[in-house]
Motif scaffolding. Structure first.
Motif, PDB file in Angstrom:
ATOM      1  N   ARG A   1      -9.244   0.999  -5.396  1.00  0.00           N
ATOM      2  CA  ARG A   1      -9.866   1.858  -4.380  1.00  0.00           C
ATOM      3  C   ARG A   1     -10.577   1.053  -3.303  1.00  0.00           C
ATOM      4  O   ARG A   1     -10.543   1.386  -2.116  1.00  0.00           O
TER       5      ARG A   1
ATOM      6  N   ALA B   1      -8.056  -0.101  -0.859  1.00  0.00           N
ATOM      7  CA  ALA B   1      -7.553   0.973   0.003  1.00  0.00           C
ATOM      8  C   ALA B   1      -8.556   1.330   1.091  1.00  0.00           C
ATOM      9  O   ALA B   1      -8.200   1.428   2.275  1.00  0.00           O
TER      10      ALA B   1
ATOM     11  N   THR C   1      -5.733   6.903  -4.988  1.00  0.00           N
ATOM     12  CA  THR C   1      -5.985   5.554  -5.500  1.00  0.00           C
ATOM     13  C   THR C   1      -6.642   5.634  -6.867  1.00  0.00           C
ATOM     14  O   THR C   1      -7.102   6.688  -7.304  1.00  0.00           O
TER      15      THR C   1
ATOM     16  N   LEU D   1       0.849  -1.195   0.000  1.00  0.00           N
ATOM     17  CA  LEU D   1       0.000   0.000   0.000  1.00  0.00           C
ATOM     18  C   LEU D   1       0.880   1.238   0.000  1.00  0.00           C
ATOM     19  O   LEU D   1       1.969   1.236   0.575  1.00  0.00           O
TER      20      LEU D   1
ATOM     21  N   ILE E   1      -1.984   5.789   2.464  1.00  0.00           N
ATOM     22  CA  ILE E   1      -2.999   4.841   2.929  1.00  0.00           C
ATOM     23  C   ILE E   1      -2.544   4.147   4.206  1.00  0.00           C
ATOM     24  O   ILE E   1      -3.325   3.966   5.150  1.00  0.00           O
TER      25      ILE E   1
ATOM     26  N   LEU F   1      -7.943   9.557   0.510  1.00  0.00           N
ATOM     27  CA  LEU F   1      -7.932   8.156   0.100  1.00  0.00           C
ATOM     28  C   LEU F   1      -8.353   8.009  -1.353  1.00  0.00           C
ATOM     29  O   LEU F   1      -7.741   7.262  -2.125  1.00  0.00           O
TER      30      LEU F   1
END
Length: 396
Positions: A140, A143, A135, A14, A18, A131
């Motif tokens: 997404r 995440a 992404t 990641l 995130i 966020l």
């Protein structure tokens, strides 16, 4: 640029933004969920507050503060600096919660609860926008699922810590309130020193003179209908405080109630990321429909349950419901709305669903106090089924 380099750093697959937000969520929810499982018990057993009043406290705190989610989303879109709002929001929540230890009236509890939720209102939309901005549509769900997993891992550790504290300090609620300050401080320091902010390059799309309104103007019809259906669902999704009171009503000992919270949050933490990945592959809508139907079954179960064992089963399955809805709903909103409008869209979505928690909790308190627990949970179950049917029929 430095901010771009930071976002490209990888931690466990990641990017660093995130990962940091996940850690902040973990420690913040650890702090919050040390308090949540015992606050309804503190209100009803120590301050001798009626169930209807508990509904009013939860409804006012959640819904009024949720309006700030809308304003903070607009501000973060307008000025681009999302981190400042997040530090203010997380800082307020984490500093105010320990003062429950000094409360002696339900009015004081309401004020502290409101300030805590005010902090959440300030931070939530900028956090969700960060966020979404860091992404792609393809990752997404993963995440948002990861952040939700860390959030619920903290939410699981919090009640377990509460159980240990109550055991070691002879059931002292005050000890729990004061010790909740430690993970809250850690969360705030991680946010301040580890998150690199960057200015939103699309901020000029929003006029300086344009004030925020709860409005769907300029947003597509899919987002409009989805937000309205989710708001309807929220009217039936009253505060978890009533689940705690139901456990007590069935006969569970007070010191074990935090462990039910531990159980359902562990389940949510384990399954949020997998369900997020599933939603990336098969679509958000089927997963959300399954979650709404699951919620309806669980709440009907809470209305019918008469044993402590049944309470345990319901809390475990409640964790699965959360894993299929919370992060995925916000991923779905991010999919529907272009980048320059995401802060505003997240704010509108969060504000409307947040405002709906006032009638939800007030209604639940009234129905429970007037007609019993089965009626309160049964009405919520019917609203959830209606919401799932609307998602199916309208094909949002």
């Amino acid at each position: 640029m430095e901010s771009e380099k930071e976002s490209k750093k990888q931690f466990f697959g990641l990017n660093s933004v995130i990962f940091v937000l996940g850690m902040v969520s973990l420690f913040t929810d650890l702090s919050s969920q040390m308090i949540v499982p015992i606050l309804p018990l503190y209100l009803t057993s120590v301050l001798h507050v009626q169930i209807g009043t508990v509904g009013i406290i939860e409804g006012i705190a959640e819904s009024t503060a949720s309006v700030l989610k809308f304003f903070s989303g607009w501000i973060s879109d307008r000025f681009g600096k999302r981190k400042l709002l997040m530090v203010g929001g997380y800082g307020l929540s984490n500093l105010i919660k320990p003062f429950f230890a000094l409360s002696s009236t339900w009015g004081q509890v309401l004020f502290i609860r409101f300030a805590d939720r005010l902090g959440k209102g300030i931070r939530t939309s900028p956090r969700d926008a960060i966020l979404a901005d860091t992404t792609t549509k393809e990752d997404r769900g993963k995440a948002f699922g990861f952040r939700r997993s860390m959030d619920t891992l903290g939410a699981a550790l919090g009640p377990f810590a509460t159980y240990l504290i109550l055991t070691l300090w002879n059931g002292s609620y005050q000890a729990v309130f004061w010790l909740s300050a430690i993970p809250g401080l850690i969360a705030t320091l991680i946010l301040i020193f580890s998150l690199k902010d960057k200015r939103n390059p699309t901020k000029t799309q929003i006029s300086v003179r344009t004030l925020p309104k709860i409005s769907f103007k300029g947003l597509n019809s899919r987002f409009v209908w989805f937000t309205l259906i989710t708001t309807l669902f929220t009217i039936g999704n009253f505060s978890d405080a009533f689940l705690i009171l139901r456990a007590k009503d069935v006969g569970m000992a007070a010191q074990y109630i935090p462990l039910t919270y531990f159980a359902y949050n562990i389940v949510t933490s384990i399954f949020s990321t997998p369900f997020g990945i599933i939603s990336d592959r098969i679509g958000r809508r089927p997963v959300l429909i399954a979650g709404y139907v699951m919620f309806a079954s669980i709440y009907l179960g809470f209305g019918l349950v008469h044993t402590v064992f049944g309470i345990w089963i319901l809390f475990f399955t409640y964790g699965l419901y959360y894993a299929t809805t919370e992060g995925i709903q916000k991923s779905y909103v991010a999919d529907m709305v272009p980048q320059g409008q995401r802060g505003m869209a997240m704010g509108t979505f969060n504000a409307l669903t947040g405002i709906a928690t006032l009638p939800a909790s007030v209604m639940a308190g009234f129905l429970w106090q007037s007609f019993g627990a089965f009626t309160a949970f049964g009405v919520s179950s019917l609203i959830a089924i209606l919401s799932a049917l609307l998602l199916i029929i309208l094909r949002i």
